[in-house]
Design an enzyme around this catalytic site. Structure first.
Site, short mmCIF file in Angstrom:
data_model
loop_
_atom_site.label_atom_id
_atom_site.label_comp_id
_atom_site.label_asym_id
_atom_site.label_seq_id
_atom_site.Cartn_x
_atom_site.Cartn_y
_atom_site.Cartn_z
N CYS A 84 0.82 -1.21 0.00
CA CYS A 84 0.00 0.00 0.00
C CYS A 84 0.86 1.26 0.00
CB CYS A 84 -0.89 0.02 1.25
SG CYS A 84 0.05 0.30 2.77
N GLN A 1106 3.17 -5.38 14.65
CA GLN A 1106 2.38 -6.62 14.59
C GLN A 1106 1.18 -6.52 15.53
OE1 GLN A 1106 2.94 -9.54 12.52
NE2 GLN A 1106 3.91 -7.79 11.60
N GLU A 1173 0.31 -13.67 15.40
CA GLU A 1173 -1.12 -14.02 15.42
C GLU A 1173 -1.91 -13.49 16.63
OE1 GLU A 1173 -1.67 -18.22 13.40
OE2 GLU A 1173 -0.34 -18.33 15.12
S1 FES Z 1 -0.83 -3.25 3.10
FE1 FES Z 1 0.06 -1.57 4.06
S2 FES Z 1 1.99 -2.30 4.59
FE2 FES Z 1 1.00 -4.06 3.81
#
Ligand code: FES
Ligand SMILES: Cc1cc2nc3c(=O)[nH]c(=O)nc-3n(C[C@H](O)[C@H](O)[C@H](O)COP(=O)(O)OP(=O)(O)OC[C@H]3O[C@@H](n4cnc5c(N)ncnc54)[C@H](O)[C@@H]3O)c2cc1C
Ligand code: FES
Length: 1241
Positions: A84, A1106, A1173
């Site tokens: 993105c 994460q 996760e």
């Molecule tokens: S979609 Fe934004 S960094 Fe992976």
């Protein structure tokens, strides 16, 4: 052809923002060059005549000079998988070109249309906020404005200043061209003729001549249909460059806006009007601006014209007048009528959508009332609704009847009844939700009534809740784990180093599989999929497709040289359906053609004849009826359930349904298969999380040994578990095409096909019985988990096992039993998704705790938590909950839980239509594969003569930063700077038989293997270094070593409910507060606090990334991401226009992430913990907080606090659960059986 691959393709319909570029044009009316961010996928090349297009490559590069936008998003850790990132960069760059000192609100508006599936948006905003004039304290800063610079999660020391001289100038030849009078332009393509008329007169002439040709302006309606639905218009007339259509004229009775003006231009005009007229007189304009803010995204608003009344001003249609040219139905300009609202005139706009912004509304409405002078008698009333019929609906009868009446409660009652009778939403309405839509019709009217009643006393204020949400991070200081003072400053372990490829990702230089230039003679493959859920294949006729231009061949099961199946733990799955199809979307064949467009078009022409077979069913409930389950059926049990229930004071039974989830990685699945022409060798450049498995499946398909097949994985644009299994089948199909044609074959799934074919997280249903004491102690719980596995087993039995293994979460329930059954249905096969059954297993037990707490009013979670120093899970694994309890206590304290509970009580007592709720949960999440042999890692470490180091490992870089952490580890051991270490790709030729990058275990396994390889090298080097201290070690010898890690065996004996399933547990706690609007079902995420135990983090910036990214995926899972299937089993929600992942607007304004201090973990590398996760589950805090808020509303209305409520908590479910007079006015006639729009699978 110019090779500018930085601009990414994520959806083809303007819905993701990955393809954002800047378009600049000379504007002859304003006599200046204007810059717009637009989505490249909807920009027809012909519309760009006279325009300059700047892509991410045009603003900076690592080879020349970075642009500050690129540098800051990278340094702030705003790029994980990076897919993105170019779009984010170009949106921000365009903003800065137009406004070098933006506010945070400007940034929020600009990025509203750029989706990111990895980061959770916070770091992107933090990076870009550094361009704002006034720096607001960021996520990592404190309330005194001290920012991230202070505690070094990222540092903006020595960053490049914004330097406008670095920007590309607008090409002078375009400037000259722009000043000249336009001429008619004509372009002829393979299928489409495009005419750009010279002026309005010319357009009118053309339109009279070619009345069927569509007039295209922004292409945001026509474009998606042409790109995604295959609509072809042989002739297109382009109205976007006609100056007369872009004029703005201020008049006494309002302002006239040319129909070719974009919605962004319109907004600017309206804002100007608001400023000039002041708040009282500009009510109409304010209503329009508020509606505009929620409509689509900045990029779409920059392109889209105001052509369709229904889109924008269903709301205030009465205020917009259209000037028709009578020759044909064409609006050349729109008059926004008298903006000077009268003193006794009130206008409001309402809309409710699936996501707060960047989402089509479910129902929207515009209402206006004028009162007789100095009275409350209605003189004029207009009520419009959108989303209740095929077009805009005016409640004519209601308005007529209410005119002349007094604006009082009687009017409200009569008005509601009239509306209920007049506005009919048929049960067959496209999109379904008819009861909800009906409720919204009445609720909006009630809101308007209340607003006018109150506004008569207060200053005017429109309500469009979606527009009120502003992104602002106010946060407590984040407790970063610091490295010990004794640690060398050259040792990067434990430090927040930037993702190794962040700069390449931000500049568009990072290469994803589809960025690899085409190989000579390359072909493209497009899948032919089943349109029936369960049917016999009678015939396949590809003759029409084969006759089409560019089509090379059609392949199906009979073309497979080896075996037409993918094998997974002895469970076969056909690559091509041969005799029978078992779901819609199953691959039957594939068309191979010269280009992707030709392949796509031809694939639609393959004619398949079916004969339907019974039974066919899709839902868990139906599978239970048919007793349709996969083997094995699992059970885990501890204690004596019967005894537990006997001793209990209360028994409670219930159930919770949790819908599935689409991965929606920004990069869709695909690969390039290149036959080498010698000895059957084949190279695959593939987006796979499990390269070794892909290699194996391709080998079996082609009947070729694995040693001839090499899989290369440079990076993935997100994986989240979705690129483990299906990609192996796609690779085998592309390899079959390459084998048959002898040419390279590329396969890139369109978003729609990706969602249809590859499926996602399985829906779960948990049915439970729980026994508890008066003091809140839970004595026994018996839960049966059902998952919808779809048509083949895939990983569903392991997913179910993980759900069962997590069913105790952090609670010591002495008598606990779980059964797990995977339902076999006729849906596409469900597969792994981040959390892998963990979130489902955990959520259902949390639901049990929530219900018990709701009934006994006690801190049930606290009461039942594992607290002893040594505890055993329900599968008899020994662990210490010490750090979980610390996380819990810290979370209680940091979120100020007790105090906020009281404030929420007060808020709820004072607000009837808005309610708040808060929820806090602990987390114990097992790390590693419960199948022991998967817990292995391998690496190859090469040192070259110049001292540089090349590492290959078996993991896959998909944004989580595995390469960065591996380099940090190698740097520590080899004592060389990180810059001397490189990781090029994952390659089965370098590191064979590697395990998948999954189960939060990638870094643990790979990190250990890299450590092992580096230590081997150091053991060989150290004696030499001692012997020749005058040399630097690089000068001594060239070395290569493999590293391997295999942890202690993990396994579970399912017969005995016994086993060490995991290496260790990652702990955490999360608290969230939400506010719901009982009338619309809208909800606002107010604040979230997370305390996470990641042990001694190897890289706190990546770990926080994460945590936040996982949590935001959880926001989607538990609140807005809803997959809909038709009663025929067809996935309806394909693509970002129908399926809503969290956008920037969904992030809680306060999101505080704390890493637990002084936490150790003897079981993993450098005492760190796996973190990929676990945080997804934290999204359930929003679900339970919403449930609590609904319960508060129901309590007040005297309704039962026990009510069915399933995940995701969509606006529809929230509204309908807050039952009131409006929802009850039109009860559905359950006796009349109508086919539902969608089913809960
Ligand atoms: S979609 Fe934004 S960094 Fe992976
Ligand atoms: C990702 C995305 C999100 C969106 N979100 C929303 C949303 O939230 N709410 C919403 O309401 N809409 C939404 N839209 C729709 C979009 O805003 C409208 O489609 C837009 O206003 C269309 O303008 P356009 O110039 O791009 O139309 P085009 O695609 O260029 O043309 C569309 C049609 O209108 C006709 N037409 C064009 N100009 C005129 C005219 N002057 N007079 C008569 N007919 C004319 C054309 O002949 C053609 O048939 C979204 C679209 C996209 C791609
Ligand atoms: S690819 Fe253009 S917006 Fe998604």
């Amino acid at each position: 052809s110019v090779g500018l691959t930085g601009t990414k393709y994520g959806c083809g319909g303007g819905g993701c923002g990955a393809c954002t570029v800047m378009v600049s044009r000379y504007d002859p009316i304003q006599e200046t060059v204007l810059h717009w961010s637009v989505t490249a996928c909807l920009q027809p090349i012909c519309s760009l005549h006279g325009a300059a297009v700047v892509t991410v490559e045009g603003i900076g590069s690592t080879k020349t000079k970075l642009h500050p936008v690129q540098e800051r998003i990278a340094k702030a850790h705003g790029s994980q998988c990076g897919f993105c990132t170019p779009g984010m960069v170009m949106s921000m760059y365009t903003l800065l070109r137009n406004n070098p000192q933006p506010t945070t609100e400007d940034i929020r508006e600009t990025l509203g249309g750029n989706l990111c599936r990895c980061t959770g948006y916070r770091p992107i905003i933090d990076g870009f906020k550094t361009f704002c004039n006034t720096l607001i304290s960021c996520q990592n800063g404190d309330r005194n404005g001290k920012c991230c610079m202070e505690n070094k999660l990222f540092s903006m020391d020595n960053v490049l200043p914004l330097d406008p001289t670095q920007d590309l100038i607008f090409p002078p030849e375009l400037l000259i061209m722009g000043k000249k009078k336009a001429e008619r332009l004509c372009f002829q393509g393979e299928k489409v003729r495009w005419i750009s008329p010279a002026d309005l007169k010319d357009l009118i002439k053309l339109k009279a001549e070619y009345s069927n040709a569509p007039l295209l302006v922004g292409n945001t309606t026509i474009g998606p249909k042409m790109n995604l639905k295959g609509t072809v218009h042989p002739l297109v007339l382009y109205g976007g460059s006609i100056p007369e259509l872009r004029t703005i004229k201020w008049r006494n009775n309002g302002v006239t806006v040319g129909a070719g003006c974009s919605l962004s231009v319109l907004k600017d005009v309206l804002l100007q009007g608001i400023e000039e007229l002041g708040p009282e007189k500009s009510r109409v304009y304010q209503a329009l601006v508020q509606t505009l803010q929620c409509l689509a995204s900045k990029q779409i608003r920059n392109m889209a014209s105001l052509l369709i009344p229904s889109i924008l001003f269903l709301t205030t249609n009465s205020l917009l007048q259209y000037k028709y040219n009578m020759n044909f139905s064409f609006h050349s300009e729109k008059l926004i009528a008298n903006p000077c609202a009268l003193q006794w005139e009130f206008v409001s706009a309402f809309r409710q959508a699936q996501r707060r912004e960047f989402s089509f509304s479910i129902v929207n409405s515009g209402m206006r009332v004028t009162f007789r002078h100095d009275s409350n008698v209605v003189e004029n009333l207009d009520i419009f609704y959108g989303g209740v019929g095929p077009t805009l609906v005016k409640a004519r009868h209601t308005c007529k009847e209410l005119m002349g009446r007094k604006w009082d409660e009687k009017l409200l009652v009569v008005g509601t009844q009239l509306l209920e009778e007049e506005i009919y939403v048929p049960p067959t309405a496209p999109g379904g939700q008819e009861e909800y839509r009906k409720a919204l019709v009445l609720s909006f009217f009630f809101k308007f009534y209340m607003q006018v009643t109150l506004d008569a006393l207060k200053p005017f204020k429109n309500e469009v809740p979606q527009a009120n949400h502003s992104f602002q991070v106010v946060s407590l200081p984040m407790k970063l784990q610091l490295v010990p003072e004794t640690q060398s400053s050259n040792d990067p372990v434990g430090r927040p180093n930037v993702h190794q490829a962040a700069l390449q990702q931000a500049t568009g230089e990072a290469v994803y599989y589809d960025d690899i230039p085409s190989v000579k003679g390359e072909l493209f493959v497009s899948m032919v999929t089943s349109t029936r859920a369960h049917a016999k294949i009678i015939s396949i006729d590809a003759s029409m497709a084969l006759a089409m231009s560019g089509v090379v061949t059609f392949i199906s099961a009979k073309d497979v040289p080896g075996q037409n199946r993918r094998l997974w733990f002895n469970n076969p799955e056909e690559l091509f359906a041969e005799e029978e199809v078992i779901c819609v979307g199953q691959i039957i064949g594939a068309i191979v053609a010269e280009t992707r467009e030709q392949a796509k078009r031809a694939a639609e022409q393959v004619d398949i004849t079916y004969e339907d077979i019974q039974p066919v069913f899709f839902t868990i409930e139906e599978a239970i009826e048919h007793q349709s389950f996969f083997d094995p059926k699992r059970k885990l049990e501890r204690g004596n359930l019967e005894e537990g229930f006997e001793k209990a004071d209360h028994i409670l039974e219930g159930e919770l349904y949790m819908g599935g989830q689409e991965h929606f990685y920004m990069e869709t699945q695909g690969l390039i298969a290149i036959p080498k022409g010698e000895a059957g060798e084949l190279e695959l450049y593939v987006a796979s999380q499990h390269a070794a498995y892909t290699q194996e499946v391709v080998g079996i398909t082609l009947g070729i040994d694995s040693n001839k097949i090499t899989c290369h994985v440079k990076r993935l644009g997100g994986g989240f578990g979705g690129k483990v299994m299906k990609i192996a089948s796609l690779s085998a199909i592309a390899a079959t095409a390459a084998y048959k044609t002898g040419r390279a074959v590329r396969c890139v799934l369109e978003r729609e096909d990706d969602m249809l074919i590859t499926s996602g997280r399985s829906p779960f249903l948990g049915k439970y019985k729980v026994g508890y004491l008066n003091d809140g102690t839970i004595l026994a719980a018996d839960i049966t988990y059902y998952s919808n596995g779809g048509c083949t087993l895939d990983e569903s039995s392991f997913i179910m096992e993980k759900a069962l293994l997590h069913m105790d979460n952090g609670y010591k329930i002495p008598n606990l039993r779980g059964h797990g059954l995977v339902c076999k249905t006729y849906l596409p096969s469900y597969t792994a998704f981040r959390g892998f059954g963990g979130p489902q297993g955990l959520t259902i037990i949390e639901s049990v705790l929530h219900e018990v707490a709701a009934r006994c009013g006690l801190p049930v979670r606290d009461i039942n938590m594992y607290k002893d120093e040594k505890c055993y899970t329900h599968h008899k694994q020994l662990f210490s909950p010490h750090d979980m309890v610390r996380c819990w206590n810290e979370c209680l304290e940091k979120s100020d839980y007790t105090h906020r509970c009281l404030s929420i009580k007060q808020f709820n007592a004072h607000n009837h239509w808005k309610k708040r709720g808060i929820s806090i949960v602990p987390l114990k999440f097992g790390i590693g594969f419960s199948k022991g042999f998967y817990n292995q890692g391998a690496a190859l470490v090469n040192i070259y003569k110049d001292g540089s180091v090349l590492i290959s490992h078996g993991g896959t870089e998909m944004g989580q930063g595995i390469n960065t952490k591996a380099i940090q580890i190698a740097s520590r051991i080899l004592k060389v700077p990180m810059s001397s270490i490189h990781i090029k790709e994952t390659c089965t030729g370098n590191v064979p038989n590697a395990a998948p990058s999954a189960a939060s275990f990638g870094t643990d396994a790979v990190g250990m293997a890299v450590k092992d390889g580096c230590e081997k090298l150091m053991r060989r080097l150290e004696p030499l270094i001692k012997k020749h201290p005058q040399f630097t070690w690089q000068q001594l010898i060239s070395l290569s070593a493999t590293g391997f890690f295999m942890g202690p065996h993990t396994s579970v004996d399912w017969e005995k409910s016994d086993g060490n399933a995991y290496y260790y547990f990652t702990f955490g706690a999360c608290c969230s507060e939400v506010e719901i609007d009982c009338l619309t079902g809208d909800h606002k995420n107010i604040r979230t606090d997370i305390v996470m135990d990641v042990g001694r983090s190897i890289n706190p910036a990546l770990d926080v990334g994460q945590v936040e990214g996982g949590f935001v995926q959880g926001i989607g899972l538990y609140t807005i991401e809803e997959l809909q299937f038709s009663p025929e089993g067809v996935l309806l929600t394909r693509g970002p226009s129908r399926y809503k992942i969290p956008a920037l607007c969904d992030i809680p304004p306060q999101l505080n992430v704390h890493l637990l201090r002084n936490a150790d973990n003897p079981h993993a590398i450098y005492s760190s913990k796996g973190i990929g996760e676990p945080p997804v589950f934290f999204g359930c805090t929003l679900f339970f907080a919403i449930k609590e808020a609904i319960a508060a509303a129901r309590r007040e209305r005297g309704l039962s606090e026990s009510f069915p409520f399933s995940s995701p908590a969509t606006a529809e479910k929230i509204r309908m659960a807050c039952e009131d007079c409006f929802t009850r006015m039109n009860p559905p006639d359950r006796k009349v059986k109508t086919k539902p729009w969608a089913i809960n699978v």
